[in-house]
Design a protein around this motif. Structure first.
Motif, PDB file in Angstrom:
ATOM      1  N   GLY A   1       4.678   8.670   5.646  1.00  0.00           N
ATOM      2  CA  GLY A   1       3.408   8.233   6.227  1.00  0.00           C
ATOM      3  C   GLY A   1       2.414   7.799   5.169  1.00  0.00           C
ATOM      4  O   GLY A   1       1.710   6.799   5.333  1.00  0.00           O
ATOM      5  N   SER A   2       2.345   8.542   4.071  1.00  0.00           N
ATOM      6  CA  SER A   2       1.432   8.193   2.982  1.00  0.00           C
ATOM      7  C   SER A   2       1.824   6.875   2.335  1.00  0.00           C
ATOM      8  O   SER A   2       0.956   6.056   2.003  1.00  0.00           O
ATOM      9  N   LEU A   3       3.119   6.656   2.139  1.00  0.00           N
ATOM     10  CA  LEU A   3       3.582   5.402   1.547  1.00  0.00           C
ATOM     11  C   LEU A   3       3.261   4.212   2.452  1.00  0.00           C
ATOM     12  O   LEU A   3       2.830   3.155   1.968  1.00  0.00           O
ATOM     13  N   ILE A   4       3.463   4.377   3.744  1.00  0.00           N
ATOM     14  CA  ILE A   4       3.151   3.300   4.694  1.00  0.00           C
ATOM     15  C   ILE A   4       1.659   3.010   4.693  1.00  0.00           C
ATOM     16  O   ILE A   4       1.228   1.856   4.659  1.00  0.00           O
ATOM     17  N   LEU A   5       0.850   4.069   4.717  1.00  0.00           N
ATOM     18  CA  LEU A   5      -0.604   3.900   4.724  1.00  0.00           C
ATOM     19  C   LEU A   5      -1.089   3.214   3.446  1.00  0.00           C
ATOM     20  O   LEU A   5      -1.929   2.308   3.509  1.00  0.00           O
ATOM     21  N   ALA A   6      -0.550   3.602   2.304  1.00  0.00           N
ATOM     22  CA  ALA A   6      -0.944   2.982   1.038  1.00  0.00           C
ATOM     23  C   ALA A   6      -0.534   1.518   1.006  1.00  0.00           C
ATOM     24  O   ALA A   6      -1.295   0.660   0.533  1.00  0.00           O
ATOM     25  N   THR A   7       0.659   1.205   1.506  1.00  0.00           N
ATOM     26  CA  THR A   7       1.130  -0.181   1.532  1.00  0.00           C
ATOM     27  C   THR A   7       0.232  -1.046   2.412  1.00  0.00           C
ATOM     28  O   THR A   7      -0.165  -2.151   2.028  1.00  0.00           O
ATOM     29  N   VAL A   8      -0.110  -0.544   3.586  1.00  0.00           N
ATOM     30  CA  VAL A   8      -0.983  -1.298   4.497  1.00  0.00           C
ATOM     31  C   VAL A   8      -2.365  -1.487   3.873  1.00  0.00           C
ATOM     32  O   VAL A   8      -2.932  -2.582   3.916  1.00  0.00           O
ATOM     33  N   TYR A   9      -2.897  -0.440   3.261  1.00  0.00           N
ATOM     34  CA  TYR A   9      -4.234  -0.515   2.659  1.00  0.00           C
ATOM     35  C   TYR A   9      -4.277  -1.547   1.533  1.00  0.00           C
ATOM     36  O   TYR A   9      -5.159  -2.412   1.504  1.00  0.00           O
ATOM     37  N   PHE A  10      -3.331  -1.473   0.597  1.00  0.00           N
ATOM     38  CA  PHE A  10      -3.377  -2.388  -0.545  1.00  0.00           C
ATOM     39  C   PHE A  10      -3.015  -3.812  -0.150  1.00  0.00           C
ATOM     40  O   PHE A  10      -3.510  -4.760  -0.748  1.00  0.00           O
ATOM     41  N   THR A  11      -2.173  -3.992   0.869  1.00  0.00           N
ATOM     42  CA  THR A  11      -1.886  -5.339   1.361  1.00  0.00           C
ATOM     43  C   THR A  11      -3.134  -5.942   2.002  1.00  0.00           C
ATOM     44  O   THR A  11      -3.455  -7.111   1.774  1.00  0.00           O
ATOM     45  N   ALA A  12      -3.850  -5.150   2.797  1.00  0.00           N
ATOM     46  CA  ALA A  12      -5.085  -5.634   3.418  1.00  0.00           C
ATOM     47  C   ALA A  12      -6.144  -5.941   2.360  1.00  0.00           C
ATOM     48  O   ALA A  12      -6.869  -6.938   2.463  1.00  0.00           O
ATOM     49  N   LEU A  13      -6.226  -5.108   1.343  1.00  0.00           N
ATOM     50  CA  LEU A  13      -7.177  -5.339   0.262  1.00  0.00           C
ATOM     51  C   LEU A  13      -6.838  -6.627  -0.489  1.00  0.00           C
ATOM     52  O   LEU A  13      -7.723  -7.440  -0.776  1.00  0.00           O
ATOM     53  N   ASP A  14      -5.573  -6.815  -0.796  1.00  0.00           N
ATOM     54  CA  ASP A  14      -5.132  -8.033  -1.486  1.00  0.00           C
ATOM     55  C   ASP A  14      -5.418  -9.268  -0.634  1.00  0.00           C
ATOM     56  O   ASP A  14      -5.898 -10.277  -1.138  1.00  0.00           O
ATOM     57  N   TYR A  15      -5.133  -9.167   0.668  1.00  0.00           N
ATOM     58  CA  TYR A  15      -5.400 -10.291   1.570  1.00  0.00           C
ATOM     59  C   TYR A  15      -6.896 -10.631   1.577  1.00  0.00           C
ATOM     60  O   TYR A  15      -7.277 -11.804   1.471  1.00  0.00           O
ATOM     61  N   ALA A  16      -7.738  -9.604   1.673  1.00  0.00           N
ATOM     62  CA  ALA A  16      -9.182  -9.839   1.727  1.00  0.00           C
ATOM     63  C   ALA A  16      -9.692 -10.453   0.428  1.00  0.00           C
ATOM     64  O   ALA A  16     -10.513 -11.377   0.448  1.00  0.00           O
ATOM     65  N   LEU A  17      -9.206  -9.960  -0.704  1.00  0.00           N
ATOM     66  CA  LEU A  17      -9.663 -10.505  -1.993  1.00  0.00           C
ATOM     67  C   LEU A  17      -9.199 -11.946  -2.182  1.00  0.00           C
ATOM     68  O   LEU A  17      -9.956 -12.786  -2.698  1.00  0.00           O
ATOM     69  N   MET A  18      -7.976 -12.253  -1.772  1.00  0.00           N
ATOM     70  CA  MET A  18      -7.487 -13.627  -1.900  1.00  0.00           C
ATOM     71  C   MET A  18      -8.218 -14.553  -0.936  1.00  0.00           C
ATOM     72  O   MET A  18      -8.479 -15.717  -1.257  1.00  0.00           O
ATOM     73  N   GLU A  19      -8.556 -14.045   0.245  1.00  0.00           N
ATOM     74  CA  GLU A  19      -9.293 -14.842   1.232  1.00  0.00           C
ATOM     75  C   GLU A  19     -10.681 -15.201   0.688  1.00  0.00           C
ATOM     76  O   GLU A  19     -11.155 -16.323   0.879  1.00  0.00           O
TER      77      GLU A  19
END
Length: 49
Positions: free
Chosen positions: A19-37
């Protein structure tokens, strides 16, 4: 002797780890998406053929 109620089972530890790995993956992917956007870059460029 350790109290039986305070011990966490192996299954619970595995579930929390996954669960922690999934949550971290979703968080950093969303962060990367927002920064690139914000920079005007395309996040999904690697997924295109």
């Amino acid at each position: 002797m350790a109290d039986q109620g305070s011990q966490i089972s192996t299954g619970t530890k595995i579930a929390f780890t996954i669960g922690s790995l999934i949550l971290a993956t979703v968080y950093f992917t969303a962060l990367d998406y927002a920064l690139m956007e914000m920079q005007g870059l395309d996040f999904f460029y690697l997924l295109r053929k």
